[in-house]
Design a protein around this motif. Structure first.
Motif, mmCIF file in Angstrom:
data_model
loop_
_atom_site.group_PDB
_atom_site.id
_atom_site.type_symbol
_atom_site.label_atom_id
_atom_site.label_comp_id
_atom_site.label_asym_id
_atom_site.label_seq_id
_atom_site.Cartn_x
_atom_site.Cartn_y
_atom_site.Cartn_z
ATOM 1 N N LEU A 1 11.413 6.383 -1.035
ATOM 2 C CA LEU A 1 11.942 5.364 -0.136
ATOM 3 C C LEU A 1 13.459 5.311 -0.203
ATOM 4 O O LEU A 1 14.064 5.551 -1.251
ATOM 5 C CB LEU A 1 11.369 3.995 -0.496
ATOM 6 N N THR A 2 14.068 4.974 0.943
ATOM 7 C CA THR A 2 15.507 4.806 1.033
ATOM 8 C C THR A 2 15.815 3.953 2.263
ATOM 9 O O THR A 2 14.900 3.436 2.915
ATOM 10 C CB THR A 2 16.230 6.174 1.098
ATOM 11 N N ARG A 3 17.085 3.823 2.591
ATOM 12 C CA ARG A 3 17.515 3.015 3.744
ATOM 13 C C ARG A 3 16.777 3.460 5.011
ATOM 14 O O ARG A 3 16.679 4.641 5.295
ATOM 15 C CB ARG A 3 19.017 3.147 3.929
ATOM 16 N N GLY A 4 16.271 2.472 5.738
ATOM 17 C CA GLY A 4 15.531 2.760 6.958
ATOM 18 C C GLY A 4 14.030 2.770 6.770
ATOM 19 O O GLY A 4 13.284 2.704 7.741
ATOM 20 N N ASN A 5 13.571 2.866 5.526
ATOM 21 C CA ASN A 5 12.138 2.831 5.247
ATOM 22 C C ASN A 5 11.662 1.395 5.089
ATOM 23 O O ASN A 5 12.456 0.481 4.851
ATOM 24 C CB ASN A 5 11.802 3.597 3.965
ATOM 25 N N VAL A 6 10.350 1.217 5.235
ATOM 26 C CA VAL A 6 9.730 -0.088 5.039
ATOM 27 C C VAL A 6 8.580 0.057 4.057
ATOM 28 O O VAL A 6 8.101 1.158 3.794
ATOM 29 C CB VAL A 6 9.220 -0.680 6.375
ATOM 30 N N CYS A 7 8.127 -1.063 3.529
ATOM 31 C CA CYS A 7 6.961 -1.106 2.643
ATOM 32 C C CYS A 7 5.819 -1.750 3.425
ATOM 33 O O CYS A 7 5.927 -2.901 3.854
ATOM 34 C CB CYS A 7 7.263 -1.938 1.393
ATOM 35 N N TYR A 8 4.737 -0.985 3.607
ATOM 36 C CA TYR A 8 3.580 -1.469 4.357
ATOM 37 C C TYR A 8 2.578 -2.152 3.444
ATOM 38 O O TYR A 8 2.401 -1.767 2.289
ATOM 39 C CB TYR A 8 2.860 -0.293 5.036
ATOM 40 N N SER A 9 1.883 -3.131 4.018
ATOM 41 C CA SER A 9 0.741 -3.727 3.323
ATOM 42 C C SER A 9 -0.508 -2.944 3.688
ATOM 43 O O SER A 9 -0.493 -2.085 4.578
ATOM 44 C CB SER A 9 0.563 -5.195 3.743
ATOM 45 N N ASP A 10 -1.599 -3.262 3.023
ATOM 46 C CA ASP A 10 -2.872 -2.614 3.325
ATOM 47 C C ASP A 10 -3.480 -3.139 4.626
ATOM 48 O O ASP A 10 -4.557 -2.717 5.030
ATOM 49 C CB ASP A 10 -3.853 -2.773 2.165
ATOM 50 N N MET A 11 -2.776 -4.043 5.304
ATOM 51 C CA MET A 11 -3.214 -4.556 6.601
ATOM 52 C C MET A 11 -2.377 -3.988 7.744
ATOM 53 O O MET A 11 -2.464 -4.460 8.877
ATOM 54 C CB MET A 11 -3.134 -6.090 6.608
ATOM 55 N N ASN B 1 0.853 -1.182 0.000
ATOM 56 C CA ASN B 1 0.000 0.000 0.000
ATOM 57 C C ASN B 1 0.891 1.235 0.000
ATOM 58 O O ASN B 1 1.522 1.555 1.006
ATOM 59 C CB ASN B 1 -0.911 -0.019 1.236
ATOM 60 N N MET B 2 0.954 1.906 -1.149
ATOM 61 C CA MET B 2 1.820 3.066 -1.293
ATOM 62 C C MET B 2 1.420 4.194 -0.357
ATOM 63 O O MET B 2 2.259 4.802 0.307
ATOM 64 C CB MET B 2 1.804 3.548 -2.748
ATOM 65 N N ALA B 3 0.120 4.489 -0.254
ATOM 66 C CA ALA B 3 -0.328 5.612 0.565
ATOM 67 C C ALA B 3 0.051 5.415 2.029
ATOM 68 O O ALA B 3 0.584 6.334 2.672
ATOM 69 C CB ALA B 3 -1.838 5.790 0.414
ATOM 70 N N ASP B 4 -0.194 4.235 2.571
ATOM 71 C CA ASP B 4 0.148 3.984 3.969
ATOM 72 C C ASP B 4 1.659 3.980 4.178
ATOM 73 O O ASP B 4 2.160 4.442 5.205
ATOM 74 C CB ASP B 4 -0.445 2.656 4.437
ATOM 75 N N THR B 5 2.397 3.455 3.218
ATOM 76 C CA THR B 5 3.856 3.432 3.310
ATOM 77 C C THR B 5 4.412 4.846 3.437
ATOM 78 O O THR B 5 5.274 5.113 4.283
ATOM 79 C CB THR B 5 4.449 2.722 2.081
ATOM 80 N N LEU B 6 3.928 5.750 2.621
ATOM 81 C CA LEU B 6 4.441 7.122 2.633
ATOM 82 C C LEU B 6 3.918 7.902 3.836
ATOM 83 O O LEU B 6 4.674 8.612 4.513
ATOM 84 C CB LEU B 6 4.072 7.831 1.333
ATOM 85 N N LYS B 7 2.636 7.765 4.108
ATOM 86 C CA LYS B 7 2.018 8.516 5.206
ATOM 87 C C LYS B 7 2.619 8.133 6.549
ATOM 88 O O LYS B 7 2.950 9.001 7.359
ATOM 89 C CB LYS B 7 0.511 8.260 5.193
ATOM 90 N N ALA B 8 2.772 6.847 6.798
ATOM 91 C CA ALA B 8 3.274 6.387 8.095
ATOM 92 C C ALA B 8 4.699 6.848 8.350
ATOM 93 O O ALA B 8 5.088 7.079 9.499
ATOM 94 C CB ALA B 8 3.188 4.863 8.174
ATOM 95 N N GLN B 9 5.483 7.001 7.283
ATOM 96 C CA GLN B 9 6.894 7.354 7.446
ATOM 97 C C GLN B 9 7.191 8.803 7.075
ATOM 98 O O GLN B 9 8.351 9.209 7.047
ATOM 99 C CB GLN B 9 7.753 6.383 6.624
#
Length: 198
Positions: A24-34, A11-19
């Motif tokens: 994206l770069t080192r230290g970031n994560v990719c979130y799922s829609d769950m 989930n791109m929106a949650d990935t960006l919003k949460a972080q």
């Protein structure tokens, strides 16, 4: 995609919003829609991976590079990101309803004073790499088509090497876990998930 349940996906929106980021770069994560962490970026020599530009389509490739069909050029025909993603998804019983926002690894996008998006062609010199650590069993779909905003008029997909290895377990001082409180919650969601299904 969650390899065991393809209804759970990046989930791109949650990935960006949460972080609190747009790339994206080192230290970031990719979130799922769950709300779970699918992948962590544990190393990165580029520093910027585009999350918002999408992928090429048959129309955008035709407009930029011309048409070079399989019937005429066989394996030298011009491909596009959307069709390649759909081909791979179809092998797993999925279709266009299952397409999600993609990540354009090794690509940097900026903006000019008028808000127009700009492609930075010097973002990833030869030898650049990114290390992703899978935090759950994932189905990852890849292609190496040119970026949709790359201004080049020469069809030239870049070569990519892919290596898979067993990463070290997540430690208490892990950069990705501790990058922000949201990531700590995401990893806590993973722990609950893995207790239920492992």
């Amino acid at each position: 995609y969650n390899a065991h349940d393809s209804l759970e996906r990046y989930n791109m929106a949650d990935t960006l919003k949460a972080q609190h980021t747009a790339f994206l770069t080192r230290g970031n994560v990719c979130y799922s829609d769950m709300g779970r962490v699918m992948m962590s970026i544990i190393e990165d020599t580029c520093g910027w991976h585009d999350t918002v530009s999408g992928m090429t389509t048959a129309d955008t490739v035709r407009a930029q590079y011309g048409e070079q069909t399989y019937q005429d050029y066989r394996n030298d025909f011009y491909r596009n990101g959307r069709d390649l993603f759909l081909i791979e998804l179809a092998k797993r019983g999925m279709d266009k309803r299952d397409l999600v926002a993609n990540i354009n690894f090794f690509s940097k996008i900026g903006a000019d004073d008028n808000g127009n998006m700009l492609f930075h062609s010097d973002n990833s010199p030869a030898g650049s790499y990114v290390d992703l650590r899978a935090e759950m069993d994932c189905l990852v779909i890849l292609n190496s088509c040119p970026h949709p905003l790359d201004p080049s008029t020469e069809w030239q997909p870049r070569p990519v090497d892919l290596t898979i290895w067993r990463a070290d377990p997540v430690a208490s001082d892990d950069l990705c876990v501790n990058a922000c409180p949201e990531n700590q919650r995401g990893f806590a969601n993973n722990a609950i998930y893995h207790c239920q299904y492992d």
